[in-house]
Scaffold this active site. Structure first.
Site, mmCIF file in Angstrom:
data_model
loop_
_atom_site.group_PDB
_atom_site.id
_atom_site.type_symbol
_atom_site.label_atom_id
_atom_site.label_comp_id
_atom_site.label_asym_id
_atom_site.label_seq_id
_atom_site.Cartn_x
_atom_site.Cartn_y
_atom_site.Cartn_z
ATOM 1 C CG HIS A 63 -0.372 0.026 2.556
ATOM 2 N ND1 HIS A 63 -0.067 -1.124 3.251
ATOM 3 C CD2 HIS A 63 -0.025 1.060 3.370
ATOM 4 C CE1 HIS A 63 0.428 -0.802 4.431
ATOM 5 N NE2 HIS A 63 0.464 0.510 4.535
ATOM 6 C CG HIS B 27 3.685 4.541 5.486
ATOM 7 N ND1 HIS B 27 2.745 5.145 6.297
ATOM 8 C CD2 HIS B 27 3.228 3.282 5.257
ATOM 9 C CE1 HIS B 27 1.787 4.276 6.571
ATOM 10 N NE2 HIS B 27 2.040 3.144 5.956
ATOM 11 C CD GLU C 35 3.320 -0.529 7.122
ATOM 12 O OE1 GLU C 35 2.781 0.388 6.487
ATOM 13 O OE2 GLU C 35 2.674 -1.258 7.894
HETATM 14 C C1 LIG Z 1 1.215 -0.371 11.230
HETATM 15 C C2 LIG Z 1 -0.196 0.101 11.132
HETATM 16 C C3 LIG Z 1 -0.476 0.755 9.785
HETATM 17 C C4 LIG Z 1 -0.354 -0.308 8.693
HETATM 18 O O1 LIG Z 1 -0.122 0.031 7.519
HETATM 19 O O2 LIG Z 1 -0.573 -1.482 9.038
HETATM 20 C C5 LIG Z 1 0.476 1.904 9.546
HETATM 21 O O3 LIG Z 1 1.093 2.074 8.533
HETATM 22 S S1 LIG Z 1 0.657 2.985 10.889
HETATM 23 C C6 LIG Z 1 1.679 4.329 10.253
HETATM 24 C C7 LIG Z 1 2.054 5.262 11.377
HETATM 25 N N1 LIG Z 1 3.218 4.759 12.093
HETATM 26 C C8 LIG Z 1 4.460 5.191 11.791
HETATM 27 O O4 LIG Z 1 4.652 6.047 10.939
HETATM 28 C C9 LIG Z 1 5.592 4.556 12.569
HETATM 29 C C10 LIG Z 1 6.950 4.953 11.991
HETATM 30 N N2 LIG Z 1 7.143 6.395 12.058
HETATM 31 C C11 LIG Z 1 8.030 6.955 12.948
HETATM 32 O O5 LIG Z 1 8.703 6.291 13.723
HETATM 33 C C12 LIG Z 1 8.153 8.476 12.901
HETATM 34 O O6 LIG Z 1 7.015 9.024 12.277
HETATM 35 C C13 LIG Z 1 9.415 8.974 12.128
HETATM 36 C C14 LIG Z 1 10.681 8.486 12.822
HETATM 37 C C15 LIG Z 1 9.394 8.493 10.685
HETATM 38 C C16 LIG Z 1 9.400 10.480 12.113
HETATM 39 O O7 LIG Z 1 9.424 10.931 13.439
HETATM 40 P P1 LIG Z 1 8.875 12.409 13.770
HETATM 41 O O8 LIG Z 1 7.512 12.550 13.207
HETATM 42 O O9 LIG Z 1 9.053 12.628 15.235
HETATM 43 O O10 LIG Z 1 9.723 13.443 12.971
HETATM 44 P P2 LIG Z 1 11.276 13.654 13.036
HETATM 45 O O11 LIG Z 1 11.518 15.099 13.247
HETATM 46 O O12 LIG Z 1 11.958 12.697 13.947
HETATM 47 O O13 LIG Z 1 11.695 13.272 11.525
HETATM 48 C C17 LIG Z 1 13.042 13.060 11.234
HETATM 49 C C18 LIG Z 1 13.202 13.428 9.771
HETATM 50 O O14 LIG Z 1 12.382 12.556 8.969
HETATM 51 C C19 LIG Z 1 11.469 13.342 8.210
HETATM 52 N N3 LIG Z 1 10.214 12.607 8.162
HETATM 53 C C20 LIG Z 1 9.339 12.417 9.170
HETATM 54 N N4 LIG Z 1 8.278 11.681 8.754
HETATM 55 C C21 LIG Z 1 8.493 11.442 7.440
HETATM 56 C C22 LIG Z 1 7.769 10.753 6.428
HETATM 57 N N5 LIG Z 1 6.579 10.180 6.695
HETATM 58 N N6 LIG Z 1 8.277 10.683 5.189
HETATM 59 C C23 LIG Z 1 9.470 11.272 4.905
HETATM 60 N N7 LIG Z 1 10.231 11.965 5.806
HETATM 61 C C24 LIG Z 1 9.728 12.030 7.057
HETATM 62 C C25 LIG Z 1 11.334 14.650 8.927
HETATM 63 O O15 LIG Z 1 10.973 15.655 8.012
HETATM 64 C C26 LIG Z 1 12.729 14.835 9.456
HETATM 65 O O16 LIG Z 1 13.538 15.274 8.398
HETATM 66 P P3 LIG Z 1 14.458 16.595 8.599
HETATM 67 O O17 LIG Z 1 15.120 16.802 7.284
HETATM 68 O O18 LIG Z 1 15.390 16.235 9.729
HETATM 69 O O19 LIG Z 1 13.487 17.695 8.966
HETATM 70 CO CO LIG Z 2 0.932 1.387 6.493
#
Ligand SMILES: CC[C@H](C(=O)O)C(=O)SCCNC(=O)CCNC(=O)[C@H](O)C(C)(C)COP(=O)(O)OP(=O)(O)OC[C@H]1O[C@@H](n2cnc3c(N)ncnc32)[C@H](O)[C@@H]1OP(=O)(O)O
Ligand SMILES: [Co+2]
Length: 134
Positions: free
Chosen positions: A7, A79, A130
């Protein structure tokens, strides 16, 4: 290692409004909302002929998508989920290669009841990845 595209996920501020857009404007079949408290989101899935779109909104305090929505208040691509045959083998190989596996590194149960892991976007061309074991 990675197989089919399972997805593409879009984070939205209002899941009901987003589902209505996909259903009424794009004629899509949208599932019922599925709260995932362990993941801090509520999701719906749009079944397409060749893959799925996941719409997700924050659920509860400390949702992992809250900060993303602060930066993208209208929503945005969040994602991409690839399927793998063996998520532990994939995790171990990726970690050995220096990739950052998010969380405690142990797979959690995702929306489809399958084990999932997330890989840091900075290690994968700026896209949050993911992996789902199928
Ligand atoms: C599993 C159930 C369901 C399924 O499909 O079955 C799902 O998919 S649930 C989806 C929701 N869960 C998650 O997203 C878990 C993993 N995500 C994380 O651990 C955090 O969101 C993380 C680490 C990706 C980002 O953390 P945070 O939001 O605190 O922001 P940061 O400042 O730490 O980000 C660091 C850096 O990454 C960039 N960033 C953040 N999110 C994204 C993204 N979605 N895509 C691309 N880039 C992302 C952010 O801009 C920061 O970049 P920087 O250049 O340092 O500003
Ligand atoms: Co998902």
């Amino acid at each position: 290692m990675i197989g089919r595209l399972n997805h593409v996920a879009i984070a939205v501020p209002d899941l009901e409004a987003a589902a209505k857009t996909y259903r009424d404007t794009l004629g899509a079949h949208v599932s019922q909302p599925q709260p995932l408290p362990d993941h801090g989101v509520t999701v719906v899935f749009i079944e397409l002929p060749n893959t799925k779109v996941e719409l997700l909104e924050p659920l509860g305090e400390g949702s992992p998508i809250a900060k993303f929505l602060e930066s993208n208040p209208a929503g945005g691509m969040h994602h991409i989920c690839y399927e793998v045959d063996d998520i532990i083998a994939a995790r171990n190989a990726l970690a050995a290669g220096g990739a950052r596996v998010l969380g405690d590194g142990e797979p959690k149960t995702g929306a489809h009841g399958k084990p999932v892991l997330f890989l840091h976007p900075k290690d994968f061309c700026g896209a949050l990845v993911e992996l789902e074991e199928v």
